[in-house]
Design a protein around this motif. Structure first.
Motif, PDB file in Angstrom:
ATOM      1  N   ARG A 128     -15.873  -0.697  -4.967  1.00 13.80           N
ATOM      2  CA  ARG A 128     -14.784  -1.423  -4.308  1.00 13.80           C
ATOM      3  C   ARG A 128     -14.829  -1.052  -2.834  1.00 13.80           C
ATOM      4  NH1 ARG A 128     -10.290  -4.049  -4.875  1.00 13.80           N
ATOM      5  NH2 ARG A 128     -10.167  -3.980  -7.110  1.00 13.80           N
ATOM      6  N   GLN A 129     -14.716  -2.060  -1.973  1.00  8.46           N
ATOM      7  CA  GLN A 129     -14.863  -1.819  -0.548  1.00  8.46           C
ATOM      8  C   GLN A 129     -13.562  -1.419   0.142  1.00  8.46           C
ATOM      9  OE1 GLN A 129     -17.910  -1.812   1.221  1.00  8.46           O
ATOM     10  NE2 GLN A 129     -18.541  -1.685  -0.905  1.00  8.46           N
ATOM     11  N   TRP A 130     -12.448  -1.942  -0.301  1.00  8.53           N
ATOM     12  CA  TRP A 130     -11.181  -1.661   0.350  1.00  8.53           C
ATOM     13  C   TRP A 130     -10.120  -1.414  -0.699  1.00  8.53           C
ATOM     14  CZ3 TRP A 130     -14.551  -5.469   1.975  1.00  8.53           C
ATOM     15  CH2 TRP A 130     -15.150  -5.221   3.216  1.00  8.53           C
ATOM     16  N   SER A 131      -8.941  -1.066  -0.248  1.00  6.81           N
ATOM     17  CA  SER A 131      -7.845  -0.837  -1.185  1.00  6.81           C
ATOM     18  C   SER A 131      -7.509  -2.142  -1.894  1.00  6.81           C
ATOM     19  CB  SER A 131      -6.613  -0.330  -0.430  1.00  6.81           C
ATOM     20  OG  SER A 131      -6.100  -1.368   0.396  1.00  6.81           O
ATOM     21  N   ALA A 132      -6.826  -2.015  -3.000  1.00  7.44           N
ATOM     22  CA  ALA A 132      -6.438  -3.201  -3.750  1.00  7.44           C
ATOM     23  C   ALA A 132      -5.261  -3.910  -3.087  1.00  7.44           C
ATOM     24  CB  ALA A 132      -6.081  -2.819  -5.182  1.00  7.44           C
ATOM     25  N   GLY A 133      -4.474  -3.194  -2.309  1.00 10.18           N
ATOM     26  CA  GLY A 133      -3.302  -3.789  -1.678  1.00 10.18           C
ATOM     27  C   GLY A 133      -3.616  -4.416  -0.340  1.00 10.18           C
ATOM     28  N   ALA A 134      -2.684  -5.207   0.141  1.00  2.00           N
ATOM     29  CA  ALA A 134      -2.843  -5.867   1.438  1.00  2.00           C
ATOM     30  C   ALA A 134      -2.814  -4.847   2.572  1.00  2.00           C
ATOM     31  CB  ALA A 134      -1.726  -6.890   1.630  1.00  2.00           C
ATOM     32  N   ASN A 135      -3.482  -5.157   3.646  1.00  2.00           N
ATOM     33  CA  ASN A 135      -3.391  -4.377   4.873  1.00  2.00           C
ATOM     34  C   ASN A 135      -1.913  -4.293   5.259  1.00  2.00           C
ATOM     35  OD1 ASN A 135      -3.040  -4.782   7.987  1.00  2.00           O
ATOM     36  ND2 ASN A 135      -5.007  -3.744   7.764  1.00  2.00           N
ATOM     37  N   ALA A 136      -1.453  -3.121   5.667  1.00  2.00           N
ATOM     38  CA  ALA A 136      -0.030  -2.901   5.951  1.00  2.00           C
ATOM     39  C   ALA A 136       0.494  -3.811   7.057  1.00  2.00           C
ATOM     40  CB  ALA A 136       0.218  -1.442   6.317  1.00  2.00           C
ATOM     41  N   LEU A 137      -0.276  -4.014   8.110  1.00  2.00           N
ATOM     42  CA  LEU A 137       0.186  -4.885   9.189  1.00  2.00           C
ATOM     43  C   LEU A 137       0.282  -6.331   8.718  1.00  2.00           C
ATOM     44  CD1 LEU A 137       1.053  -5.447  12.073  1.00  2.00           C
ATOM     45  CD2 LEU A 137      -1.379  -5.468  12.728  1.00  2.00           C
ATOM     46  N   ILE A 138      -0.706  -6.796   7.996  1.00  2.00           N
ATOM     47  CA  ILE A 138      -0.657  -8.162   7.469  1.00  2.00           C
ATOM     48  C   ILE A 138       0.548  -8.328   6.550  1.00  2.00           C
ATOM     49  CG2 ILE A 138      -1.828  -9.772   5.907  1.00  2.00           C
ATOM     50  CD1 ILE A 138      -4.452  -8.871   7.272  1.00  2.00           C
ATOM     51  N   ALA A 139       0.772  -7.360   5.680  1.00  2.00           N
ATOM     52  CA  ALA A 139       1.926  -7.439   4.783  1.00  2.00           C
ATOM     53  C   ALA A 139       3.225  -7.518   5.576  1.00  2.00           C
ATOM     54  CB  ALA A 139       1.939  -6.241   3.837  1.00  2.00           C
ATOM     55  N   SER A 140       3.348  -6.719   6.618  1.00  2.00           N
ATOM     56  CA  SER A 140       4.591  -6.740   7.400  1.00  2.00           C
ATOM     57  C   SER A 140       4.772  -8.063   8.136  1.00  2.00           C
ATOM     58  CB  SER A 140       4.639  -5.564   8.383  1.00  2.00           C
ATOM     59  OG  SER A 140       3.728  -5.750   9.441  1.00  2.00           O
ATOM     60  N   LEU A 141       3.690  -8.688   8.553  1.00  2.00           N
ATOM     61  CA  LEU A 141       3.779  -9.961   9.268  1.00  2.00           C
ATOM     62  C   LEU A 141       4.119 -11.129   8.355  1.00  2.00           C
ATOM     63  CD1 LEU A 141       0.613  -9.654  11.537  1.00  2.00           C
ATOM     64  CD2 LEU A 141       3.005  -9.430  12.261  1.00  2.00           C
ATOM     65  N   LEU A 142       3.708 -11.037   7.086  1.00  2.00           N
ATOM     66  CA  LEU A 142       3.818 -12.190   6.196  1.00  2.00           C
ATOM     67  C   LEU A 142       4.854 -12.050   5.088  1.00  2.00           C
ATOM     68  CD1 LEU A 142       0.003 -12.976   5.776  1.00  2.00           C
ATOM     69  CD2 LEU A 142       1.630 -13.907   7.452  1.00  2.00           C
ATOM     70  N   GLU A 143       5.374 -10.856   4.867  1.00  2.00           N
ATOM     71  CA  GLU A 143       6.215 -10.637   3.687  1.00  2.00           C
ATOM     72  C   GLU A 143       7.493 -11.466   3.669  1.00  2.00           C
ATOM     73  OE1 GLU A 143       7.029  -6.480   3.508  1.00  2.00           O
ATOM     74  OE2 GLU A 143       7.999  -6.424   5.452  1.00  2.00           O
ATOM     75  N   ASP A 144       8.019 -11.845   4.818  1.00  2.00           N
ATOM     76  CA  ASP A 144       9.272 -12.598   4.839  1.00  2.00           C
ATOM     77  C   ASP A 144       9.088 -14.104   4.999  1.00  2.00           C
ATOM     78  OD1 ASP A 144      10.791 -10.290   4.510  1.00  2.00           O
ATOM     79  OD2 ASP A 144      10.879  -9.916   6.671  1.00  2.00           O
ATOM     80  N   LEU A 145       7.849 -14.567   5.064  1.00  2.00           N
ATOM     81  CA  LEU A 145       7.611 -16.004   5.192  1.00  2.00           C
ATOM     82  C   LEU A 145       7.854 -16.715   3.867  1.00  2.00           C
ATOM     83  CD1 LEU A 145       4.313 -16.276   7.269  1.00  2.00           C
ATOM     84  CD2 LEU A 145       6.663 -16.571   8.059  1.00  2.00           C
ATOM     85  N   PRO A 146       8.418 -17.900   3.897  1.00  2.00           N
ATOM     86  CA  PRO A 146       8.538 -18.658   2.647  1.00  2.00           C
ATOM     87  C   PRO A 146       7.141 -19.082   2.195  1.00  2.00           C
ATOM     88  CG  PRO A 146       9.238 -20.001   4.507  1.00  2.00           C
ATOM     89  CD  PRO A 146       8.979 -18.619   5.040  1.00  2.00           C
ATOM     90  N   PRO A 147       6.870 -19.033   0.893  1.00  2.00           N
ATOM     91  CA  PRO A 147       5.531 -19.381   0.418  1.00  2.00           C
ATOM     92  C   PRO A 147       5.211 -20.850   0.656  1.00  2.00           C
ATOM     93  CG  PRO A 147       6.976 -18.809  -1.421  1.00  2.00           C
ATOM     94  CD  PRO A 147       7.756 -18.616  -0.172  1.00  2.00           C
TER      95      PRO A 147
END
Length: 192
Positions: free
Chosen positions: A14-33
């Motif tokens: 596995r190349q990276w963590s299974a979770g989203a990059n923390a900055l990307i998550a913070s930028l997108l977590e409140d957007l409506p899908p």
């Protein structure tokens, strides 16, 4: 790198963590899908994260092995997995609410051409989020590719930023177990 080289890397581990990059998550977590594409999705960590939040996501990558890893994860049935080169893959005009490009490193001309093309895929008000290793990371950061010609900078992404209503275009610092890495972030919206 070619698809076969990435297939080898993904087959190894596995190349990276299974979770989203923390900055990307913070930028997108409140957007409506809505409708999104994760370009150069690799193992699909961001596509899976978005799908878990109700997004309809297409994960595009040229590595069959990386995509197979993504398809094997919980929730993978909520993602459309597409094996294709991001330089030739296309989305219908004005069909997406989000284009995410995380750590895709190509020669500058290819990067700018691809990112400029993605703006046309966005609906008015749709978002482009680009995050990648900054050229200054080679001398002043840790990790990432060491080939300056394929790295990002505020100046290198400026031609794409001109096509958007920009929220952020800046160098950002990212803590890693090995020290601080320097990335470039572009976050903007297609004008209405």
């Amino acid at each position: 790198m070619r698809a076969a080289e990435w297939d080898e890397r993904y087959a190894e581990r596995r190349q990276w963590s299974a979770g989203a990059n923390a900055l990307i998550a913070s930028l997108l977590e409140d957007l409506p899908p809505g409708d999104a594409v994760d370009l150069a999705a690799g193992e699909g960590r961001h596509a899976l994260w978005l799908a878990a939040r109700g997004w309809r996501v297409i994960a595009v990558d040229f590595s069959a092995v990386g995509l197979a890893r993504g398809r094997s994860q919980p929730g993978a049935d909520r993602v459309a997995w597409v094996e294709a080169d991001v330089l030739s893959w296309d989305a219908p005009a004005s069909s997406l609410d989000l284009v995410l490009v995380a750590y895709l490193h190509l020669p500058e001309a290819d990067t700018v051409a691809l990112l400029a093309r993605t703006v046309g895929w966005l609906r008015p008000g749709g978002r482009l989020v680009v995050l990648g290793h900054d050229v200054a990371n080679v001398a002043s950061g840790v990790g990432g590719p060491q080939e300056p010609a394929i790295l990002y900078s505020v100046d290198r992404l400026a031609p794409v930023a001109e096509l958007l209503d920009v929220d952020r275009l800046e160098q950002v610092r990212r803590s890693t177990p090995d020290g601080v890495a320097l990335d470039t972030l572009l976050q903007g919206r297609r004008p209405r």
